[in-house]
Design a protein around this motif. Structure first.
Motif, PDB file in Angstrom:
ATOM      1  N   LEU A 104       0.825  -1.219   0.000  1.00 23.97           N
ATOM      2  CA  LEU A 104       0.000   0.000   0.000  1.00 23.97           C
ATOM      3  C   LEU A 104       0.854   1.263   0.000  1.00 23.97           C
ATOM      4  N   ASN A 105       2.076   1.139   0.459  1.00 26.14           N
ATOM      5  CA  ASN A 105       2.935   2.320   0.577  1.00 26.14           C
ATOM      6  C   ASN A 105       3.155   2.990  -0.783  1.00 26.14           C
ATOM      7  N   THR A 106       3.237   2.192  -1.860  1.00 27.15           N
ATOM      8  CA  THR A 106       3.494   2.779  -3.185  1.00 27.15           C
ATOM      9  C   THR A 106       2.323   3.602  -3.701  1.00 27.15           C
ATOM     10  N   PRO A 107       1.105   3.037  -3.820  1.00 22.62           N
ATOM     11  CA  PRO A 107       0.007   3.872  -4.332  1.00 22.62           C
ATOM     12  C   PRO A 107      -0.341   5.036  -3.408  1.00 22.62           C
ATOM     13  N   LEU A 108      -0.290   4.812  -2.086  1.00 22.18           N
ATOM     14  CA  LEU A 108      -0.613   5.911  -1.180  1.00 22.18           C
ATOM     15  C   LEU A 108       0.471   6.986  -1.221  1.00 22.18           C
ATOM     16  N   GLY A 109       1.732   6.556  -1.339  1.00 24.74           N
ATOM     17  CA  GLY A 109       2.808   7.539  -1.464  1.00 24.74           C
ATOM     18  C   GLY A 109       2.694   8.334  -2.747  1.00 24.74           C
ATOM     19  N   ASN A 110       2.355   7.646  -3.844  1.00 23.65           N
ATOM     20  CA  ASN A 110       2.155   8.359  -5.111  1.00 23.65           C
ATOM     21  C   ASN A 110       1.005   9.346  -5.016  1.00 23.65           C
ATOM     22  N   SER A 111      -0.092   8.912  -4.389  1.00 26.22           N
ATOM     23  CA  SER A 111      -1.244   9.805  -4.236  1.00 26.22           C
ATOM     24  C   SER A 111      -0.874  11.033  -3.408  1.00 26.22           C
ATOM     25  N   LEU A 112      -0.110  10.809  -2.343  1.00 26.93           N
ATOM     26  CA  LEU A 112       0.298  11.932  -1.505  1.00 26.93           C
ATOM     27  C   LEU A 112       1.188  12.901  -2.285  1.00 26.93           C
ATOM     28  N   THR A 113       2.114  12.359  -3.087  1.00 30.90           N
ATOM     29  CA  THR A 113       3.000  13.222  -3.888  1.00 30.90           C
ATOM     30  C   THR A 113       2.205  14.028  -4.907  1.00 30.90           C
ATOM     31  N   VAL A 114       1.277  13.346  -5.604  1.00 35.07           N
ATOM     32  CA  VAL A 114       0.456  14.045  -6.602  1.00 35.07           C
ATOM     33  C   VAL A 114      -0.407  15.094  -5.932  1.00 35.07           C
ATOM     34  N   ALA A 115      -0.986  14.775  -4.782  1.00 32.46           N
ATOM     35  CA  ALA A 115      -1.833  15.744  -4.078  1.00 32.46           C
ATOM     36  C   ALA A 115      -1.020  16.955  -3.645  1.00 32.46           C
ATOM     37  N   SER A 116       0.209  16.725  -3.189  1.00 25.44           N
ATOM     38  CA  SER A 116       1.065  17.849  -2.780  1.00 25.44           C
ATOM     39  C   SER A 116       1.425  18.716  -3.976  1.00 25.44           C
ATOM     40  N   THR A 117       1.749  18.066  -5.116  1.00 26.31           N
ATOM     41  CA  THR A 117       2.073  18.824  -6.331  1.00 26.31           C
ATOM     42  C   THR A 117       0.866  19.608  -6.814  1.00 26.31           C
ATOM     43  N   LEU A 118      -0.296  18.958  -6.780  1.00 26.13           N
ATOM     44  CA  LEU A 118      -1.520  19.635  -7.199  1.00 26.13           C
ATOM     45  C   LEU A 118      -1.810  20.837  -6.312  1.00 26.13           C
ATOM     46  N   ASN A 119      -1.539  20.697  -5.032  1.00 25.45           N
ATOM     47  CA  ASN A 119      -1.743  21.821  -4.116  1.00 25.45           C
ATOM     48  C   ASN A 119      -0.852  23.014  -4.496  1.00 25.45           C
ATOM     49  N   ASP A 120       0.419  22.737  -4.899  1.00 29.73           N
ATOM     50  CA  ASP A 120       1.314  23.820  -5.345  1.00 29.73           C
ATOM     51  C   ASP A 120       0.798  24.453  -6.629  1.00 29.73           C
ATOM     52  N   VAL A 121       0.296  23.619  -7.552  1.00 23.97           N
ATOM     53  CA  VAL A 121      -0.249  24.158  -8.814  1.00 23.97           C
ATOM     54  C   VAL A 121      -1.439  25.070  -8.530  1.00 23.97           C
ATOM     55  N   ILE A 122      -2.308  24.638  -7.655  1.00 22.38           N
ATOM     56  CA  ILE A 122      -3.490  25.454  -7.325  1.00 22.38           C
ATOM     57  C   ILE A 122      -3.068  26.759  -6.658  1.00 22.38           C
ATOM     58  N   ARG A 123      -2.071  26.695  -5.774  1.00 18.45           N
ATOM     59  CA  ARG A 123      -1.607  27.923  -5.108  1.00 18.45           C
ATOM     60  C   ARG A 123      -1.012  28.916  -6.118  1.00 18.45           C
ATOM     61  N   ASN A 124      -0.226  28.409  -7.079  1.00 13.78           N
ATOM     62  CA  ASN A 124       0.327  29.295  -8.105  1.00 13.78           C
ATOM     63  C   ASN A 124      -0.770  29.885  -8.981  1.00 13.78           C
ATOM     64  N   PHE A 125      -1.766  29.044  -9.291  1.00 14.10           N
ATOM     65  CA  PHE A 125      -2.879  29.548 -10.095  1.00 14.10           C
ATOM     66  C   PHE A 125      -3.646  30.639  -9.355  1.00 14.10           C
ATOM     67  N   MET A 126      -3.867  30.427  -8.067  1.00 10.44           N
ATOM     68  CA  MET A 126      -4.587  31.434  -7.283  1.00 10.44           C
ATOM     69  C   MET A 126      -3.792  32.731  -7.204  1.00 10.44           C
ATOM     70  N   GLU A 127      -2.470  32.628  -7.102  1.00  6.36           N
ATOM     71  CA  GLU A 127      -1.657  33.842  -7.055  1.00  6.36           C
ATOM     72  C   GLU A 127      -1.788  34.624  -8.350  1.00  6.36           C
ATOM     73  N   ARG A 128      -1.746  33.948  -9.499  1.00  6.11           N
ATOM     74  CA  ARG A 128      -1.917  34.650 -10.779  1.00  6.11           C
ATOM     75  C   ARG A 128      -3.328  35.192 -10.926  1.00  6.11           C
ATOM     76  N   PHE A 129      -4.285  34.423 -10.430  1.00  7.64           N
ATOM     77  CA  PHE A 129      -5.672  34.887 -10.510  1.00  7.64           C
ATOM     78  C   PHE A 129      -5.859  36.151  -9.686  1.00  7.64           C
ATOM     79  N   ASN A 130      -5.306  36.166  -8.495  1.00  7.81           N
ATOM     80  CA  ASN A 130      -5.415  37.357  -7.640  1.00  7.81           C
ATOM     81  C   ASN A 130      -4.641  38.535  -8.227  1.00  7.81           C
ATOM     82  N   ALA A 131      -3.517  38.238  -8.940  1.00  8.87           N
ATOM     83  CA  ALA A 131      -2.717  39.322  -9.536  1.00  8.87           C
ATOM     84  C   ALA A 131      -3.342  39.822 -10.831  1.00  8.87           C
TER      85      ALA A 131
END
Length: 381
Positions: free
Chosen positions: A141-168
């Motif tokens: 289980l460590n592999t799929p859950l670790g991958n999901s956690l990595t993707v979720a963290s990356t997605l969170n950074d993408v959303i934060r960058n998008f929000m910064e451009r949206f606010n700017a």
């Protein structure tokens, strides 16, 4: 017996004594008569001579009877000694019987202790197998859950960058398109990894339920094997050993999939621990086919080091292992035999020779017995 012989000898002795007494009386009477005849006028001296002859005959008979009496006394003494010896032997046999009774009671206590120790070892084996299964599933289980956690963290950074451009206020169409593509890709990755984790958890739950509850149901043999083998894959992942399966879908059984899954797990573990000892790369084979209308032939084999004739003959004995103190409890194949023959109502045979691997052939009824007589604790091991 000795008492009867002594009693008969005593009766014969008394008869001899009575005969001697009677003859003495006859002799005395004849002597008295002879004396009266000699003193009487005109007596016949021949009568006196006759009395003398009779006295000699009586004396001879008396000696014979006395010799017989002495012989009889010897016999009585011998019989008495025999009686004493027999009584001594009877006492010794009574003591030996009492000792055997005590030994039998001690053996009953030892057997009870042995059964208790065996149950404890079976429980320990079950917990060890469950712990190994849980550890393997957790690692898987460590592999799929670790991958999901990595993707979720990356997605969170993408959303934060998008929000910064949206606010700017400097969003462009390309930025929006890239954002949507990244979100779609992240969602797909999370979905695939989540499905993999859910599949592993589902298989683990199915195996756990089947092995602990002995739940009777209809099931597909290939599906049941795939479920348990998916939980055993971590045991093979870090080796160069391979597992080949030749079981066609559609072989339906009615009974208890848990024992079948446990049998496969035990046989696979046995091959890894014993069959491939000193071998870096080996292959295990699982095959199954219909055998007539009422049975299924299930075979598990490996191309490992094999067993000697003496080892193969004792392979199913409880507590027998060639790895004592090195990870072997001596209960794996014993439990496998009980599950195959009692819980599933089938048979299991082992064919092996040094350097030729091992082959386990199971013949199982397609409909298992209604009420298996084996303790569920053993089934769950």
């Amino acid at each position: 017996m000795a008492d009867l012989m002594v009693s008969a000898a005593a009766g014969e002795e008394q008869q001899l004594r009575n005969e001697i007494t009677r003859l003495n009386k006859v002799v005395q009477a004849l002597m008295n008569r002879a004396e009266r005849s000699m003193n009487a006028p005109g007596s016949d001296f021949g009568l006196f001579q006759t009395a003398i002859v009779l006295e000699d005959q009586v004396r001879d008979r008396t000696r014979e009877l006395e010799a017989a009496l002495r012989e009889n006394e010897k016999i009585n003494r011998a019989l008495q000694r025999t009686k004493v010896q027999m009584e001594r032997e009877i006492d010794e046999r009574k003591r030996a019987h009492a000792a055997l009774e005590r030994e039998r009671e001690e053996q009953k206590v030892l057997i009870a202790r042995l059964e208790q120790a065996m149950n404890q070892l079976v429980q320990a084996e079950k917990l060890a197998a469950l712990g190994s299964l849980v550890a393997g599933v957790a690692h898987e289980l460590n592999t799929p859950l670790g991958n999901s956690l990595t993707v979720a963290s990356t997605l969170n950074d993408v959303i934060r960058n998008f929000m910064e451009r949206f606010n700017a206020g400097n969003l462009s169409k390309q930025v929006l398109v890239n954002f949507i593509a990244q979100c779609r890709e992240a969602a797909q990755l999370i979905e695939r990894n989540s499905q993999r984790a859910a599949e592993l958890i589902g298989n683990f739950k199915q195996v756990a339920v089947d092995q602990t509850s002995m739940r009777r149901r209809k099931f597909d043999l290939r599906q049941a094997l795939d479920e348990v083998l998916s939980t055993l894959q971590p045991n093979l992942r870090h080796t160069r050993h391979r597992l080949e399966i030749k079981v066609e879908p559609g072989i339906e059984l009615e009974g208890y999939p848990g024992p079948i899954e446990q049998i496969i797990a035990n046989l696979l573990t046995n091959s890894l621990l014993h069959g491939f000892d000193g071998i870096d790369e080996g292959t295990m084979f699982i095959s199954a086919e219909r055998h007539g209308t009422d049975h299924v032939a299930l075979t598990f084999s490996d191309d490992g080091i094999g067993m000697t004739e003496a080892t193969a003959r004792r392979a199913f004995d409880p507590f027998f292992t060639t790895k004592l103190g090195k990870g072997g409890s001596g209960l794996g194949l014993y439990i496998t035999y009980n599950l195959a023959t009692v819980a599933l109502g089938g048979t299991i045979k082992l064919a092996s020779s040094p350097g030729q691997g091992a082959r386990f052939e199971l013949l199982l009824p397609r409909v298992a017995p209604e009420a298996p007589a084996v303790d569920e604790e053993i089934h769950a091991t």
